[in-house]
Design an enzyme around this catalytic site. Structure first.
Site, PDB file in Angstrom:
ATOM      1  CG  ASP A   1      -6.627  -1.630  -1.733  1.00 56.95           C
ATOM      2  OD1 ASP A   1      -6.836  -2.844  -1.916  1.00 56.95           O
ATOM      3  OD2 ASP A   1      -5.720  -1.199  -0.998  1.00 56.95           O
TER       4      ASP A   1
ATOM      5  CG  ASP B   1      -1.971  -1.082   1.188  1.00 57.19           C
ATOM      6  OD1 ASP B   1      -2.479  -1.364   0.093  1.00 57.19           O
ATOM      7  OD2 ASP B   1      -2.280  -1.639   2.245  1.00 57.19           O
TER       8      ASP B   1
END
Length: 167
Positions: free
Chosen positions: A141, A122
């Site tokens: 995401d 991330d």
């Protein structure tokens, strides 16, 4: 011929999402140290590097490692279902095809990370000053979220009109 393959040609979008997701993750993993932040918009948006061994919002990240394969299995099953769904779509269901392709591309991007690295990379951090932080996330995401919202809108539109939503 088109009816035979449904909306499978939209798999190009899934491949694009996958490629952009992986390229961006490699860029930030090579550019940042773990948890280092580069402020883009003060008190609102930063680049960072974080690893997520759990699911969305780090759900089950503290588990003993079994979750890696559990979430990978879920992603494989969901991906297979999405491909079959795309194949069965009718010519007028482009909105739905785009939604499914976005979710599929994101699912494959995070699946790749989970299987190859043991965690999802991330790098996007949204926050309000130093008071509130949204969990770090990535392009996969984001694609999943946009696709899911499009799916929800499609279902809402279908329910309102009493017939399947179309472009």
């Amino acid at each position: 011929m088109s009816a035979r393959f449904g909306k499978l040609p939209w798999l190009w979008l899934s491949l694009l999402v996958f490629g952009l997701d992986q390229a961006s993750k490699l860029h930030f993993e090579g550019s940042l140290r773990l948890y280092q932040q580069i402020v883009v918009i003060p008190d609102l948006f930063s680049w960072t590097l974080a690893y997520n061994t759990g699911a969305a919002f780090s759900f089950l990240a503290d588990a003993d490692g079994w979750q890696r394969w559990f979430f990978a299995l879920i992603a494989v099953v969901v991906s297979a279902v999405l491909v079959v769904w795309l194949k069965r779509l009718k010519p007028g269901e482009t909105w739905l095809a785009v939604a499914l392709a976005l979710v599929l591309g994101g699912a494959l991007g995070n699946l790749f990370d989970r299987v190859v690295y043991g965690h999802v990379i991330d790098f996007i951090l949204v926050h309000w000053q130093d008071r509130w932080y949204f969990p770090a996330f990535n392009l996969a995401d984001s694609a999943i979220t946009v696709g899911a919202l499009m799916l929800a809108l499609d279902m809402f539109k279908s329910k309102q009109s009493g017939e399947p939503a179309h472009d």
